[in-house]
Design a protein around this motif. Structure first.
Motif, short mmCIF file in Angstrom:
data_model
loop_
_atom_site.label_atom_id
_atom_site.label_comp_id
_atom_site.label_asym_id
_atom_site.label_seq_id
_atom_site.Cartn_x
_atom_site.Cartn_y
_atom_site.Cartn_z
N SER A 1 -13.84 7.93 117.23
CA SER A 1 -12.76 8.30 118.15
C SER A 1 -11.47 8.51 117.36
O SER A 1 -11.16 7.76 116.43
N GLY A 2 -10.72 9.54 117.74
CA GLY A 2 -9.45 9.82 117.09
C GLY A 2 -9.57 10.21 115.64
O GLY A 2 -8.66 9.95 114.84
N SER A 3 -10.67 10.86 115.25
CA SER A 3 -10.89 11.17 113.84
C SER A 3 -10.55 12.62 113.46
O SER A 3 -10.58 12.96 112.28
N CYS A 4 -10.23 13.47 114.44
CA CYS A 4 -9.99 14.89 114.16
C CYS A 4 -8.62 15.34 114.66
O CYS A 4 -8.08 14.78 115.62
N ASP A 5 -8.08 16.34 113.99
CA ASP A 5 -6.79 16.91 114.40
C ASP A 5 -6.96 18.25 115.10
O ASP A 5 -6.12 18.64 115.90
N LEU A 6 -8.03 18.97 114.77
CA LEU A 6 -8.28 20.29 115.35
C LEU A 6 -9.76 20.44 115.64
O LEU A 6 -10.60 20.23 114.76
N LEU A 7 -10.07 20.79 116.88
CA LEU A 7 -11.42 21.16 117.28
C LEU A 7 -11.42 22.65 117.59
O LEU A 7 -10.59 23.13 118.37
N PHE A 8 -12.34 23.36 116.96
CA PHE A 8 -12.42 24.81 117.07
C PHE A 8 -13.83 25.15 117.54
O PHE A 8 -14.81 24.58 117.03
N SER A 9 -13.97 26.07 118.49
CA SER A 9 -15.30 26.41 118.97
C SER A 9 -15.33 27.86 119.43
O SER A 9 -14.60 28.24 120.35
N ASN A 10 -16.16 28.65 118.78
CA ASN A 10 -16.27 30.08 119.11
C ASN A 10 -17.65 30.37 119.70
O ASN A 10 -18.67 30.22 119.03
N PHE A 11 -17.67 30.78 120.97
CA PHE A 11 -18.90 31.20 121.64
C PHE A 11 -19.99 30.12 121.61
O PHE A 11 -21.14 30.40 121.27
N THR A 12 -19.62 28.91 121.97
CA THR A 12 -20.60 27.82 122.00
C THR A 12 -20.67 27.13 123.36
O THR A 12 -21.75 26.73 123.80
N LEU A 13 -19.55 26.99 124.04
CA LEU A 13 -19.51 26.21 125.28
C LEU A 13 -20.45 26.74 126.35
O LEU A 13 -20.93 25.98 127.19
N GLN A 14 -20.73 28.05 126.33
CA GLN A 14 -21.63 28.61 127.35
C GLN A 14 -23.06 28.13 127.18
O GLN A 14 -23.89 28.29 128.08
N TRP A 15 -23.36 27.50 126.03
CA TRP A 15 -24.69 26.98 125.78
C TRP A 15 -24.78 25.48 126.06
O TRP A 15 -25.81 24.86 125.79
N CYS A 16 -23.72 24.91 126.59
CA CYS A 16 -23.69 23.46 126.87
C CYS A 16 -23.98 23.23 128.35
O CYS A 16 -23.34 23.83 129.21
N ARG A 17 -24.92 22.35 128.63
CA ARG A 17 -25.36 22.17 130.01
C ARG A 17 -24.36 21.35 130.83
O ARG A 17 -24.35 21.46 132.07
N ASP A 18 -23.52 20.55 130.21
CA ASP A 18 -22.57 19.70 130.93
C ASP A 18 -21.20 19.84 130.27
O ASP A 18 -20.88 19.12 129.32
N LEU A 19 -20.39 20.76 130.78
CA LEU A 19 -19.09 21.02 130.19
C LEU A 19 -18.18 19.80 130.26
O LEU A 19 -17.37 19.55 129.36
N GLY A 20 -18.30 19.01 131.33
CA GLY A 20 -17.49 17.81 131.47
C GLY A 20 -17.72 16.83 130.34
O GLY A 20 -16.78 16.25 129.78
N ARG A 21 -18.98 16.63 129.98
CA ARG A 21 -19.30 15.70 128.88
C ARG A 21 -18.79 16.24 127.55
O ARG A 21 -18.30 15.48 126.71
N VAL A 22 -18.91 17.55 127.36
CA VAL A 22 -18.43 18.15 126.11
C VAL A 22 -16.93 17.95 125.98
O VAL A 22 -16.43 17.57 124.91
N PHE A 23 -16.19 18.20 127.05
CA PHE A 23 -14.73 18.04 127.00
C PHE A 23 -14.34 16.57 126.84
O PHE A 23 -13.37 16.26 126.15
N ALA A 24 -15.09 15.68 127.46
CA ALA A 24 -14.80 14.24 127.30
C ALA A 24 -14.99 13.82 125.85
O ALA A 24 -14.19 13.04 125.30
#
Length: 291
Positions: free
Chosen positions: A113-136
């Motif tokens: 937890s709290g280990s990153c400063d920037l999260l970058f994601s290109n054309f990946t979220l549409q392949w995630c079955r639970d967007l809420g969990r990904v964002f959490a």
């Protein structure tokens, strides 16, 4: 099977599809490269000097390389479900730098937890079955003041192909994509601050629908939802779909629409109030103390 279950994604099928596609992915990933470049350019407008950067769904690492060149002093991590993609991403790392790679699901990040400063994601979220969990999970691993920048696909994507298949049978042949406003709402529920969303539409053209379908297969982006047709699609249904798609032909070519959704949001520098859904909200004690 309920309609929502029909569009549920199987993570194992997603991983297997992109692992198999790794060798030829770059041959046809024209839109993915273009959108990735535009996403990187958005960082020009953002004042951020990250120490640790995570590229979620790094694929073959083309855009990850851009992150490494931009943030030369940062530790850059590439994360993907598909081992084959990660092998190619490591080979693409610039200079003598090592790209640290992680084979994992975006909904369960193996990072502190709290280990990153920037999260970058290109054309990946549409392949995630639970967007809420990904964002959490994204919210969890970002430090206060950290940035989450991403692109994904909206519901108009491949609408021509979806409509053509609807004339052929009752199965789901095209994955479902989340509306931009619902993505923004999910960011707020995950307690991100100041989410900004916008959309851009691209139209790719093809000589025939079979070329489009072959390209999607090479990308690893074919349908992997639970509601897909079992077994092989018969010639009669395939011909019916192709005939329906032909009605979309303009100026001698067939269009394929892609609705690209861009978004970014920040982790608040101070923890926000937590609502319990019963009219009661709690605040961190530090925010109640006198300065």
């Amino acid at each position: 099977m309920r309609e929502d279950e029909a569009f549920d994604l199987d993570p194992r099928a997603v991983a297997a599809s992109f692992h198999a596609a790794a060798a030829r992915y770059d041959e046809v990933a024209v839109l993915q490269r273009e959108v990735g470049t535009r996403l990187l350019e958005r960082l020009d407008l953002i004042k951020l000097t990250p120490q640790t950067v995570l590229d979620i769904g790094c694929g073959t690492g083309q855009v990850t390389r851009g992150l490494m060149e931009r943030y030369r002093k940062a530790r850059v991590l590439g994360l993907d479900l598909a081992p084959g993609m990660l092998l190619r991403a490591r080979k693409r790392a610039p200079w003598l730098r090592t790209l640290h790679v992680v084979c994992a699901d975006a909904a369960s990040l193996p990072l502190a937890s709290g280990s990153c400063d920037l999260l970058f994601s290109n054309f990946t979220l549409q392949w995630c079955r639970d967007l809420g969990r990904v964002f959490a999970e994204a919210r969890r691993v970002l430090r206060p003041g950290g940035l989450f920048l991403f692109s994904t696909l909206g519901p108009d994507t491949l609408r021509e192909l979806r409509e053509a298949w609807a004339h052929a049978d009752g199965y789901n042949h095209v994955n479902a994509f989340t509306d931009m406003h619902d993505v923004g709402d999910a960011l707020l529920r995950a307690r991100f601050a100041d989410p900004v969303m916008d959309v851009e539409r691209f139209t790719l053209t093809y000589a025939d629908v079979y070329t489009l379908m072959r390209e999607l297969k090479v990308l690893g982006a074919h349908n992997v939802s639970r509601g897909r047709a079992p077994g092989l699609t018969g010639r009669r249904r395939l011909q019916a779909m192709a005939a329906a798609y032909e009605r979309q032909r303009r100026d001698g070519v067939l269009p394929a629409t892609y609705e690209v959704v861009y978004g970014h949001a920040w982790t608040p520098t101070q923890e926000l109030a937590t609502s319990h859904g019963d009219g009661v909200a709690t605040f961190p004690l530090a925010r109640l103390r006198r300065r």
